[in-house]
Enzyme design. Structure first.
Site, PDB file in Angstrom:
ATOM      1  N   PHE A   1      -0.928  16.628   4.864  1.00 37.31           N
ATOM      2  CA  PHE A   1      -1.626  15.795   2.955  1.00 37.31           C
ATOM      3  C   PHE A   1      -0.763  16.099   1.970  1.00 37.31           C
ATOM      4  CE2 PHE A   1      -2.483  15.665  -1.615  1.00 37.31           C
ATOM      5  CZ  PHE A   1      -3.248  14.825  -1.446  1.00 37.31           C
TER       6      PHE A   1
ATOM      7  N   GLU B   1       0.596  -1.338  -0.093  1.00 34.22           N
ATOM      8  CA  GLU B   1      -0.125   0.110   0.234  1.00 34.22           C
ATOM      9  C   GLU B   1       0.938   1.293   0.084  1.00 34.22           C
ATOM     10  OE1 GLU B   1      -2.685   1.898  -1.044  1.00 34.22           O
ATOM     11  OE2 GLU B   1      -4.368   0.960   0.623  1.00 34.22           O
ATOM     12  N   ASP B   2       0.508   2.276  -0.715  1.00 39.89           N
ATOM     13  CA  ASP B   2       0.703   3.393  -0.246  1.00 39.89           C
ATOM     14  C   ASP B   2       0.874   4.019   0.613  1.00 39.89           C
ATOM     15  OD1 ASP B   2      -1.256   3.647  -0.680  1.00 39.89           O
ATOM     16  OD2 ASP B   2      -1.336   5.977  -2.645  1.00 39.89           O
TER      17      ASP B   2
ATOM     18  N   ARG C   1       1.700  12.369  -9.444  1.00 41.54           N
ATOM     19  CA  ARG C   1       1.996  11.231  -9.075  1.00 41.54           C
ATOM     20  C   ARG C   1       3.678  11.184  -9.687  1.00 41.54           C
ATOM     21  NH1 ARG C   1      -2.476   7.664  -7.308  1.00 41.54           N
ATOM     22  NH2 ARG C   1      -4.208   7.942  -8.599  1.00 41.54           N
TER      23      ARG C   1
ATOM     24  N   ASP D   1      -3.561   5.592   6.339  1.00 37.89           N
ATOM     25  CA  ASP D   1      -4.246   7.011   6.846  1.00 37.89           C
ATOM     26  C   ASP D   1      -5.348   6.798   7.918  1.00 37.89           C
ATOM     27  OD1 ASP D   1      -4.678   9.786   7.196  1.00 37.89           O
ATOM     28  OD2 ASP D   1      -6.231   9.530   5.752  1.00 37.89           O
TER      29      ASP D   1
HETATM   30  P1  IMP Z   1      -7.077   5.414   4.389  1.00 42.38           P
HETATM   31  O1  IMP Z   1      -8.154   3.944   4.468  1.00 42.38           O
HETATM   32  O2  IMP Z   1      -7.601   6.238   4.946  1.00 42.38           O
HETATM   33  O3  IMP Z   1      -6.034   4.217   5.714  1.00 42.38           O
HETATM   34  O4  IMP Z   1      -6.589   5.831   3.176  1.00 42.38           O
HETATM   35  C1  IMP Z   1      -6.112   5.171   2.314  1.00 42.38           C
HETATM   36  C2  IMP Z   1      -5.392   5.754   0.588  1.00 42.38           C
HETATM   37  O5  IMP Z   1      -6.160   7.115   0.639  1.00 42.38           O
HETATM   38  C3  IMP Z   1      -3.945   5.837   0.289  1.00 42.38           C
HETATM   39  O6  IMP Z   1      -4.226   4.521  -0.138  1.00 42.38           O
HETATM   40  C4  IMP Z   1      -4.256   6.920  -0.865  1.00 42.38           C
HETATM   41  O7  IMP Z   1      -4.500   6.501  -1.668  1.00 42.38           O
HETATM   42  C5  IMP Z   1      -5.417   8.359   0.715  1.00 42.38           C
HETATM   43  N1  IMP Z   1      -4.807   9.146   0.995  1.00 42.38           N
HETATM   44  C6  IMP Z   1      -4.328   9.150   2.202  1.00 42.38           C
HETATM   45  N2  IMP Z   1      -3.330  10.270   2.835  1.00 42.38           N
HETATM   46  C7  IMP Z   1      -2.796  10.554   1.406  1.00 42.38           C
HETATM   47  C8  IMP Z   1      -2.196  11.551   1.325  1.00 42.38           C
HETATM   48  O8  IMP Z   1      -1.189  12.212   2.003  1.00 42.38           O
HETATM   49  N3  IMP Z   1      -1.887  11.768  -0.146  1.00 42.38           N
HETATM   50  C9  IMP Z   1      -2.359  11.115  -1.244  1.00 42.38           C
HETATM   51  N4  IMP Z   1      -3.225  10.269  -1.067  1.00 42.38           N
HETATM   52  C10 IMP Z   1      -3.586   9.606   0.430  1.00 42.38           C
END
Ligand code: IMP
Length: 181
Positions: free
Chosen positions: A157, A104-105, A170, A108
């Site tokens: 962010f 995963e990237d 990206r 959050d």
């Molecule tokens: P989560 O489900 O809230 O943990 O979100 C995960 C996804 O939200 C990541 O795979 C990203 O695609 C996106 N995301 C969360 N934070 C960021 C950020 O700071 N920049 C860009 N994308 C983000």
């Protein structure tokens, strides 16, 4: 490294250089290589954000018998989470008895990660390892803790190295954080 990046009216400042990213990708890759010894793992890259990290990590891990496949989820609009995780492209292959490595990237809120892991567990893999390039522990709404983390960062962010703002930027080799000045 460029000083500042402007996109959609927002300004971003340098945060992690490509050299720092490279160093941490190599560290995580060597931990994984050790832990996956003797296994035939299946890497699952979470599109879109993880595609660059997964490409670098997969090559660094360097296991010829490892395979990679792709899944796609979406939860973000602009610079914040919608709180709802949409599966856009699900897993098409059988993972029963397999050693799965999710790539995963960012973790959050942890909603995407915990949804994915509980969904994949129902398919009876032998093991699931969760790797993330970035983790924002203070944003967690789920208590989800990844097994491997390249960088732990504050809840701001960020963009670059695969991470986007509404699909853009990206391509950047370095990672930038939103300028709150
Ligand atoms: P989560 O489900 O809230 O943990 O979100 C995960 C996804 O939200 C990541 O795979 C990203 O695609 C996106 N995301 C969360 N934070 C960021 C950020 O700071 N920049 C860009 N994308 C983000």
């Amino acid at each position: 490294m460029d000083n500042k990046v402007s996109v959609d009216g927002l300004t971003f400042v340098p945060y992690l250089t490509s050299a720092e990213i490279d160093r941490e990708v190599k560290r995580v890759a060597s931990e994984l290589r050790e832990d996956l010894k003797g296994k035939n793992p299946l890497f699952l890259c979470v599109l879109n954000g993880a595609f660059i990290f997964a490409a670098d990590l997969f090559r660094e891990v360097g296991l010829n018998n490892a395979r990679i496949n792709f899944v796609k989820y979406s939860s973000y609009e602009g610079t914040s989470s919608t709180g709802k995780v949409k599966e856009i492209m699900g897993l098409t292959e059988d993972i029963e008895g397999m050693d799965v490595v999710i790539v995963e990237d960012i973790v959050d809120t942890g909603l995407t990660a915990s949804m994915m892991v509980s969904d994949l567990k129902k398919r009876n893999p032998r093991s699931i390892r969760f790797v993330t390039l970035l983790h924002k522990p203070e944003s967690s709404k789920t208590g989800f803790v990844p097994d491997y983390v390249a960088f732990s960062i504050p809840p701001k962010f960020i963009i670059g190295y695969g991470l986007d703002l509404d699909g853009k930027v990206r391509n950047l080799k370095d990672i930038y954080v939103i300028d709150e000045e």
